[in-house]
Design a protein around this motif. Structure first.
Motif, PDB file in Angstrom:
ATOM      1  N   ALA A  39       0.815  -1.214   0.000  1.00  0.00           N
ATOM      2  CA  ALA A  39       0.000   0.000   0.000  1.00  0.00           C
ATOM      3  C   ALA A  39       0.848   1.263   0.000  1.00  0.00           C
ATOM      4  CB  ALA A  39      -0.929   0.014   1.209  1.00  0.00           C
ATOM      5  N   ALA A  40       2.120   1.148   0.317  1.00  0.00           N
ATOM      6  CA  ALA A  40       2.988   2.319   0.393  1.00  0.00           C
ATOM      7  C   ALA A  40       3.654   2.654  -0.938  1.00  0.00           C
ATOM      8  CB  ALA A  40       4.057   2.100   1.454  1.00  0.00           C
ATOM      9  N   LYS A  41       3.591   1.769  -1.907  1.00  0.00           N
ATOM     10  CA  LYS A  41       4.277   2.015  -3.179  1.00  0.00           C
ATOM     11  C   LYS A  41       3.462   1.435  -4.332  1.00  0.00           C
ATOM     12  CE  LYS A  41       7.123  -1.972  -2.112  1.00  0.00           C
ATOM     13  NZ  LYS A  41       6.937  -3.076  -2.960  1.00  0.00           N
ATOM     14  N   ILE A  42       2.557   2.239  -4.859  1.00  0.00           N
ATOM     15  CA  ILE A  42       1.671   1.723  -5.905  1.00  0.00           C
ATOM     16  C   ILE A  42       2.081   2.247  -7.280  1.00  0.00           C
ATOM     17  CG2 ILE A  42      -0.704   1.683  -6.740  1.00  0.00           C
ATOM     18  CD1 ILE A  42      -1.563   1.549  -3.827  1.00  0.00           C
ATOM     19  N   GLY A  43       2.121   3.564  -7.479  1.00  0.00           N
ATOM     20  CA  GLY A  43       2.562   4.139  -8.742  1.00  0.00           C
ATOM     21  C   GLY A  43       1.561   3.981  -9.875  1.00  0.00           C
ATOM     22  N   TRP A  44       0.289   4.051  -9.590  1.00  0.00           N
ATOM     23  CA  TRP A  44      -0.775   3.903 -10.581  1.00  0.00           C
ATOM     24  C   TRP A  44      -1.282   5.282 -10.996  1.00  0.00           C
ATOM     25  CZ3 TRP A  44      -6.001   5.011  -9.068  1.00  0.00           C
ATOM     26  CH2 TRP A  44      -6.951   4.725 -10.034  1.00  0.00           C
ATOM     27  N   ALA A 116       0.760   7.451  -5.050  1.00  0.00           N
ATOM     28  CA  ALA A 116       1.989   6.996  -4.406  1.00  0.00           C
ATOM     29  C   ALA A 116       1.703   5.928  -3.357  1.00  0.00           C
ATOM     30  CB  ALA A 116       2.712   8.178  -3.775  1.00  0.00           C
ATOM     31  N   GLY A 117       0.570   6.016  -2.674  1.00  0.00           N
ATOM     32  CA  GLY A 117       0.242   5.000  -1.683  1.00  0.00           C
ATOM     33  C   GLY A 117      -0.814   5.453  -0.703  1.00  0.00           C
ATOM     34  N   PHE A 118      -1.108   4.580   0.260  1.00  0.00           N
ATOM     35  CA  PHE A 118      -2.087   4.839   1.318  1.00  0.00           C
ATOM     36  C   PHE A 118      -1.394   4.752   2.662  1.00  0.00           C
ATOM     37  CE2 PHE A 118      -4.429   2.625  -2.082  1.00  0.00           C
ATOM     38  CZ  PHE A 118      -5.459   3.517  -2.308  1.00  0.00           C
ATOM     39  N   TRP A 119      -1.899   5.483   3.662  1.00  0.00           N
ATOM     40  CA  TRP A 119      -1.430   5.318   5.032  1.00  0.00           C
ATOM     41  C   TRP A 119      -2.546   5.674   5.991  1.00  0.00           C
ATOM     42  CZ3 TRP A 119      -0.397   9.983   2.752  1.00  0.00           C
ATOM     43  CH2 TRP A 119      -0.549  11.119   3.518  1.00  0.00           C
ATOM     44  N   HIS A 120      -2.463   5.127   7.190  1.00  0.00           N
ATOM     45  CA  HIS A 120      -3.445   5.396   8.244  1.00  0.00           C
ATOM     46  C   HIS A 120      -2.784   6.302   9.263  1.00  0.00           C
ATOM     47  CE1 HIS A 120      -6.126   4.288  11.714  1.00  0.00           C
ATOM     48  NE2 HIS A 120      -6.987   4.585  10.774  1.00  0.00           N
ATOM     49  N   ASP A 121      -3.342   7.476   9.459  1.00  0.00           N
ATOM     50  CA  ASP A 121      -2.769   8.476  10.356  1.00  0.00           C
ATOM     51  C   ASP A 121      -3.155   8.171  11.802  1.00  0.00           C
ATOM     52  OD1 ASP A 121      -1.407  10.692  11.154  1.00  0.00           O
ATOM     53  OD2 ASP A 121      -2.637  12.134  10.077  1.00  0.00           O
ATOM     54  N   ALA A 136       4.123  13.091  -8.492  1.00  0.00           N
ATOM     55  CA  ALA A 136       4.296  13.530  -9.874  1.00  0.00           C
ATOM     56  C   ALA A 136       4.971  12.466 -10.728  1.00  0.00           C
ATOM     57  CB  ALA A 136       5.120  14.807  -9.913  1.00  0.00           C
ATOM     58  N   ASN A 137       5.613  11.487 -10.086  1.00  0.00           N
ATOM     59  CA  ASN A 137       6.351  10.461 -10.822  1.00  0.00           C
ATOM     60  C   ASN A 137       5.585   9.151 -10.833  1.00  0.00           C
ATOM     61  OD1 ASN A 137       8.428  12.303 -11.120  1.00  0.00           O
ATOM     62  ND2 ASN A 137       9.420  11.632  -9.242  1.00  0.00           N
ATOM     63  N   GLY A 138       5.770   8.393 -11.913  1.00  0.00           N
ATOM     64  CA  GLY A 138       5.113   7.106 -12.068  1.00  0.00           C
ATOM     65  C   GLY A 138       5.808   6.023 -11.276  1.00  0.00           C
ATOM     66  N   PRO A 139       5.473   4.782 -11.557  1.00  0.00           N
ATOM     67  CA  PRO A 139       6.077   3.670 -10.837  1.00  0.00           C
ATOM     68  C   PRO A 139       7.558   3.559 -11.169  1.00  0.00           C
ATOM     69  CG  PRO A 139       4.773   2.855 -12.665  1.00  0.00           C
ATOM     70  CD  PRO A 139       4.547   4.336 -12.574  1.00  0.00           C
ATOM     71  N   PRO A 140       8.351   3.085 -10.228  1.00  0.00           N
ATOM     72  CA  PRO A 140       9.773   2.918 -10.520  1.00  0.00           C
ATOM     73  C   PRO A 140       9.973   1.830 -11.566  1.00  0.00           C
ATOM     74  CG  PRO A 140       9.221   1.979  -8.386  1.00  0.00           C
ATOM     75  CD  PRO A 140       7.995   2.658  -8.898  1.00  0.00           C
ATOM     76  N   THR A 141      10.894   2.057 -12.472  1.00  0.00           N
ATOM     77  CA  THR A 141      11.169   1.052 -13.492  1.00  0.00           C
ATOM     78  C   THR A 141      12.052  -0.021 -12.900  1.00  0.00           C
ATOM     79  OG1 THR A 141      13.032   2.353 -14.270  1.00  0.00           O
ATOM     80  CG2 THR A 141      10.936   2.658 -15.415  1.00  0.00           C
ATOM     81  N   SER A 142      11.741  -1.246 -13.227  1.00  0.00           N
ATOM     82  CA  SER A 142      12.472  -2.380 -12.661  1.00  0.00           C
ATOM     83  C   SER A 142      13.575  -2.797 -13.621  1.00  0.00           C
ATOM     84  CB  SER A 142      11.503  -3.538 -12.420  1.00  0.00           C
ATOM     85  OG  SER A 142      12.202  -4.673 -12.017  1.00  0.00           O
ATOM     86  N   SER A 143      14.765  -2.991 -13.096  1.00  0.00           N
ATOM     87  CA  SER A 143      15.885  -3.420 -13.938  1.00  0.00           C
ATOM     88  C   SER A 143      15.745  -4.897 -14.310  1.00  0.00           C
ATOM     89  CB  SER A 143      17.212  -3.182 -13.220  1.00  0.00           C
ATOM     90  OG  SER A 143      17.238  -3.916 -12.007  1.00  0.00           O
ATOM     91  N   LYS A 144      14.951  -5.663 -13.554  1.00  0.00           N
ATOM     92  CA  LYS A 144      14.746  -7.073 -13.857  1.00  0.00           C
ATOM     93  C   LYS A 144      14.047  -7.229 -15.193  1.00  0.00           C
ATOM     94  CE  LYS A 144      14.382  -8.748  -9.125  1.00  0.00           C
ATOM     95  NZ  LYS A 144      13.492  -9.397  -8.141  1.00  0.00           N
ATOM     96  N   LYS A 145      13.052  -6.413 -15.483  1.00  0.00           N
ATOM     97  CA  LYS A 145      12.320  -6.520 -16.732  1.00  0.00           C
ATOM     98  C   LYS A 145      13.217  -6.174 -17.911  1.00  0.00           C
ATOM     99  CE  LYS A 145       7.729  -5.772 -14.931  1.00  0.00           C
ATOM    100  NZ  LYS A 145       6.506  -4.986 -14.966  1.00  0.00           N
ATOM    101  N   LYS A 146      14.094  -5.194 -17.739  1.00  0.00           N
ATOM    102  CA  LYS A 146      15.003  -4.821 -18.813  1.00  0.00           C
ATOM    103  C   LYS A 146      15.988  -5.969 -19.074  1.00  0.00           C
ATOM    104  CE  LYS A 146      14.792   0.145 -18.088  1.00  0.00           C
ATOM    105  NZ  LYS A 146      15.502   1.331 -17.656  1.00  0.00           N
TER     106      LYS A 146
END
Length: 153
Positions: A39-44, A116-121, A136-146
């Motif tokens: 939930a902390a790193k979605i990038g959608w 970017a994600g969700f959190w409970h305050d 402002a930025n999208g999901p991180p690109t994975s070097s594994k896929k490359k």
């Protein structure tokens, strides 16, 4: 004196909600809404359909533990969106609720178009409220896929 069939049946919708799923009134100060680490790193991108998420398996997971029937999502813009599911709100339910608000907006209209994600305050303890982080930025690109793509050449 005979009782009517209506009196003996009880409430009809009791079976429509899953067991173990909490409603907003069931949540107390003692309950803590736990979020999965995903939930902390979605990038959608919020103006695209939830099916475009890079990790489609995430859509089936419950957004919180314990599962909730209804969760309010507070965006940084001040907008509050409600995601609902009687069997427990999933990531798909939350993303669909956000998408419904932003689907008609163009990319250049959104200063922060990525979730970017969700959190409970802590101040929302005992409430079914999650904060939404936009970026402002999208999901991180994975070097594994490359790397896999380079092996196929």
């Amino acid at each position: 004196m005979a009782t009517s069939p209506v009196e003996t049946r009880g409430h009809r919708r009791a079976s429509s909600s899953a067991s173990g799923v909490l409603g907003a009134t069931d949540l107390t100060e003692d309950h803590v809404l736990n979020l999965p680490k995903e939930a902390a790193k979605i990038g959608w991108k919020i103006n695209t359909a939830s099916s475009t998420l890079q990790e489609p398996d995430l859509l089936k997971k419950h957004l919180t533990t314990p599962p909730m029937k209804k969760i309010d999502l507070q965006l940084p813009t001040g907008l509050t969106i409600t995601a609902r599911n009687l069997k427990g709100v999933t990531f798909k339910d939350a993303l669909d609720a956000i998408h419904k608000q932003y689907k008609k907006r163009a990319d250049d209209e959104l200063p922060e178009p990525y979730l970017a994600g969700f959190w409970h305050d802590e101040e929302d303890k005992g409430k079914a409220i999650l904060r939404v982080a936009l970026g402002a930025n999208g999901p991180p690109t994975s070097s594994k896929k490359k790397g896999k793509g380079a092996d196929k050449e």
